[in-house]
Write a protein that holds these residues in place. Structure first.
Motif, PDB file in Angstrom:
ATOM      1  N   CYS A  25       0.846  -1.202   0.000  1.00 29.05           N
ATOM      2  CA  CYS A  25       0.000   0.000   0.000  1.00 29.05           C
ATOM      3  C   CYS A  25       0.879   1.249   0.000  1.00 29.05           C
ATOM      4  CB  CYS A  25      -0.945   0.019   1.189  1.00 29.05           C
ATOM      5  SG  CYS A  25      -2.064   1.448   1.105  1.00 29.05           S
ATOM      6  N   CYS A  27      -0.393   4.390   0.045  1.00 30.17           N
ATOM      7  CA  CYS A  27      -1.179   5.561   0.458  1.00 30.17           C
ATOM      8  C   CYS A  27      -0.356   6.445   1.391  1.00 30.17           C
ATOM      9  CB  CYS A  27      -2.497   5.139   1.105  1.00 30.17           C
ATOM     10  SG  CYS A  27      -2.410   4.668   2.841  1.00 30.17           S
ATOM     11  N   CYS A  30      -0.138   5.121   5.091  1.00 29.00           N
ATOM     12  CA  CYS A  30       0.818   4.025   5.318  1.00 29.00           C
ATOM     13  C   CYS A  30       2.251   4.530   5.217  1.00 29.00           C
ATOM     14  CB  CYS A  30       0.608   2.896   4.304  1.00 29.00           C
ATOM     15  SG  CYS A  30      -0.779   1.811   4.704  1.00 29.00           S
ATOM     16  N   ARG A  69      -4.742   2.397  13.609  1.00 29.38           N
ATOM     17  CA  ARG A  69      -3.365   1.981  13.340  1.00 29.38           C
ATOM     18  C   ARG A  69      -2.721   1.782  14.700  1.00 29.38           C
ATOM     19  NH1 ARG A  69      -1.644   2.851   7.904  1.00 29.38           N
ATOM     20  NH2 ARG A  69      -3.435   3.530   6.714  1.00 29.38           N
TER      21      ARG A  69
HETATM   22 ZN   LIG Z   1      -2.189   2.373   3.039  1.00 30.96          ZN
END
Ligand SMILES: [Zn+2]
Ligand SMILES: [Zn+2]
Ligand SMILES: [Zn+2]
Length: 283
Positions: A25, A27, A30, A69
């Motif tokens: 990922c 993004c 992240c 998270r």
């Molecule tokens: Zn991500």
């Protein structure tokens, strides 16, 4: 059965598997949380996930509605999160030991990937989530770039920094410490001279973890959201910046993969950036 742990070893867990998906990922969340080019996640049945130790050390940061998270408050490693509605646990692959019986299947959020990162493998790419996820992206912070200054911040925005002066080098490190500390396939580090570095805000939020027995190795992270942030070494005169935390372009691209002999069994290094078994020797 697969064992997992954080860098400091406080949080330990087991996952029976089988692992049902594995993805990279890119993004912005992240990248900031792990401090790396991208995160690598794998999923398995939640019923086969057992936390063995460290429950009291896990901080859960609500990064988006309905999603947390999690990280270790001592060392900042990302910790798996259960998704009861889907019956899955989602785990950062960098903290899992051995062969997982699965390899990465695709890249997602490549629409928000770092400009300095080039995807060199042949895996499928999705601009955001694959359509079946039904979720949308969140843009990273917008900063006003000043010439000669590099900016960065953590995911919650509590910690921000800037660096004046040019970067010295940028590397991917695949050693086991970096994989545990960044909870990813590898660290992506940019080194600058320490005297150009300053915290813009949130220095008091930064937790520093020095790995016992290591000469220099450690991590620094935001105690509120767990994002990896720069770690200054005054004795060496350098600051190690986790590239995922950058909000502006570093003006450099990765020049080497190091410690590739210690890479994860599922980690396939593509592309033509030079690879070194350990640390390249200075000539
Ligand atoms: Zn991500
Ligand atoms: Zn830990
Ligand atoms: Zn933060």
């Amino acid at each position: 059965m697969t064992q997992g742990r954080c860098l400091c070893g406080t949080v330990r867990y087991e996952i029976d598997g089988p692992f049902s998906s594995m993805l990279h990922c890119h993004c912005s969340m992240c990248r900031k949380h792990h401090g790396t080019a991208f995160a690598t996640w794998t999923t398995a049945p939640l019923a086969g996930f057992r936390l063995l130790s460290g429950a009291e050390s896990i901080v859960r940061y609500a990064s988006s509605p309905g999603f947390h998270r999690c990280f270790c408050r001592q060392c900042g490693s990302v910790v798996p999160e259960g998704m009861p509605a889907m019956g899955l646990v989602i785990a950062p692959a960098g903290n899992l030991e051995g062969d997982l019986g699965i390899t990465p299947q695709f890249h997602m959020f490549v629409g928000s990937k770092a400009a300095w990162y080039t995807i060199a493998d042949d895996l499928p790419q999705f601009a955001e989530y694959p359509p079946e996820f039904g979720l949308a992206a969140r843009p990273g912070p917008v900063v006003e770039a000043r010439p000669g200054v590099t900016h960065g911040s953590c995911l919650c925005g509590g910690v921000a920094y800037e660096i004046s002066g040019p970067p010295m080098r940028m590397m991917y490190c695949h050693c086991s410490r970096c994989r545990l500390g960044r909870s990813a396939a590898h660290a992506t580090n940019v080194f600058f001279k320490a005297d150009g570095f300053s915290w813009v805000r949130g220095e008091s939020l930064v937790t520093d973890y020095a790995l016992p027995g290591a000469q220099f190795f450690g991590t620094a992270f935001c105690s509120r959201c767990g994002s990896e942030v720069p770690r200054v070494s005054l004795e060496r005169g350098v600051v190690n910046v986790p590239a995922g935390s950058l909000d502006s372009e570093p003006g450099i691209e990765p020049m080497a993969h190091i410690f590739v002999e210690s890479r994860a069994p599922w980690d396939v290094i593509a592309g033509d950036i030079p690879q070194f078994a350990e640390m390249p020797t200075r000539k």
